[in-house]
Design an enzyme around this catalytic site. Structure first.
Site, mmCIF file in Angstrom:
data_model
loop_
_atom_site.group_PDB
_atom_site.id
_atom_site.type_symbol
_atom_site.label_atom_id
_atom_site.label_comp_id
_atom_site.label_asym_id
_atom_site.label_seq_id
_atom_site.Cartn_x
_atom_site.Cartn_y
_atom_site.Cartn_z
ATOM 1 N N GLU A 1 -11.234 33.032 22.164
ATOM 2 C CA GLU A 1 -10.966 34.841 21.846
ATOM 3 C C GLU A 1 -12.656 34.182 20.583
ATOM 4 O O GLU A 1 -11.977 33.205 20.006
ATOM 5 C CB GLU A 1 -10.461 35.074 20.168
ATOM 6 C CG GLU A 1 -8.877 35.554 20.910
ATOM 7 C CD GLU A 1 -7.679 36.027 20.166
ATOM 8 O OE1 GLU A 1 -7.883 36.737 19.516
ATOM 9 O OE2 GLU A 1 -6.783 36.521 20.518
ATOM 10 N N GLU B 1 -9.435 43.888 25.205
ATOM 11 C CA GLU B 1 -8.630 43.843 24.960
ATOM 12 C C GLU B 1 -8.788 45.236 23.968
ATOM 13 O O GLU B 1 -10.320 45.231 23.363
ATOM 14 C CB GLU B 1 -7.902 43.010 24.296
ATOM 15 C CG GLU B 1 -6.940 43.916 23.510
ATOM 16 C CD GLU B 1 -5.314 42.846 23.079
ATOM 17 O OE1 GLU B 1 -5.578 41.201 23.185
ATOM 18 O OE2 GLU B 1 -4.764 42.792 23.022
HETATM 19 O O1 KIV Z 1 -1.761 36.133 24.505
HETATM 20 C C1 KIV Z 1 -1.946 36.646 24.709
HETATM 21 O O2 KIV Z 1 -0.849 37.493 25.858
HETATM 22 C C2 KIV Z 1 -2.914 38.237 25.500
HETATM 23 C C3 KIV Z 1 -2.685 39.151 26.371
HETATM 24 C C4 KIV Z 1 -4.827 40.002 26.286
HETATM 25 C C5 KIV Z 1 -2.581 39.621 27.530
HETATM 26 O O3 KIV Z 1 -4.120 37.385 24.990
#
Ligand code: KIV
Length: 263
Positions: free
Chosen positions: A112, A179
């Site tokens: 991220e 997302e």
């Molecule tokens: O941690 C997770 O499950 C994700 C989702 C985008 C599937 O990052």
């Protein structure tokens, strides 16, 4: 046969990429090969450990679960989530990713972040480590899922995400996970980058889709985000099986002769 990472993440193939999460050995055995990519997501914090957010998942937790998943998977590709990065430091992030890859032998990492990841991606690419970048709604930024905000409704959201997506693509990211992104923005990002986008709550316009397995299998009965389609109702099946088992034990129907060992 093990799926080939280059052909799976080839946007020109026009073949939708299928992804699901897994955190455990048996579940991975069940889904291995049925989908292209298995993600050992940091959603494990909430799904498996009942945490309020994903921030308290540690590298060691990720290593333990990713090892189990990798051991069970012979066909699907396995990516892991880099757990929460508190104070961003390029060298530390690279060191953490390399350690987890070394110990788990995963095929790639999802991180991220935004343009601060440019050098991280470049350096990991040089080491042969594929990076999927997670843009849009980034759960690690929130202390609780009740606070999640859909991305794309702000005045500059489209410009900003397009800028980041292009920069991260240029740096060498293998894919972009989007997302909780409004469909217009997901479509624009997908059409403007040459690497595949994987959506979760980000419309049909992405090059692939991912869901948390427990969500799509109906393993919870409480909160479901709008984007989740329930393909099964496992909670119902588990509850009725456990009720039947309890009743048979109480009524001495189980274990019957069939389940006994003879001399
Ligand atoms: O941690 C997770 O499950 C994700 C989702 C985008 C599937 O990052």
């Amino acid at each position: 046969m093990k799926k080939n990472i280059t052909s799976i993440f080839n946007k020109n193939s026009k073949k939708k990429i299928t992804c699901l999460t897994s955190y455990s050995f048996n579940f991975t055995k069940t889904i291995d090969g049925l989908i292209d990519v298995i993600l050992v997501g940091d959603s494990m914090g909430m799904v498996l450990y009942g945490m309020d957010n994903t921030r308290n998942v540690t590298d060691d937790m990720m290593i333990a679960h990713a090892k189990a998943v990798k051991k069970a998977s012979t066909k699907s590709l396995v990516f892991f989530d880099l757990p929460y990065v508190k104070n961003f430091n390029e060298t530390k992030v690279i060191k953490r990713v390399k350690r987890i890859i070394k110990l788990t032998k995963c095929d790639g990492v999802k991180i991220e972040g935004n343009k601060e990841l440019i050098n991280v991606i470049k350096k990991l690419k040089k080491k042969g480590i594929p990076v999927m970048v997670h843009l849009g709604l980034q759960p690690q930024k929130f202390s609780s899922s009740n606070k999640y905000k859909i991305y794309g409704r702000g005045k500059f959201d489209l410009i900003n995400i397009l800028k980041d997506a292009k920069l991260l693509e240029e740096a060498g990211a293998i894919s972009i996970l989007l997302e909780g992104v409004i469909s217009h923005v997901a479509r624009q990002v997908t059409n403007n980058v040459s690497i595949p986008t994987i959506g979760i709550g980000a419309s049909k316009y992405c090059d692939g889709q991912i869901l948390v397995s427990e969500d799509m299998l109906g393993f919870f009965s409480e909160y479901y985000p709008k984007f989740v389609k329930k393909y099964a109702d496992l909670s119902k099946i588990i509850k009725s099986s456990v009720q039947k088992y309890s009743s048979e034990v109480r009524n001495e129907k189980f274990p019957s002769k069939k389940f006994e060992y003879d001399q």
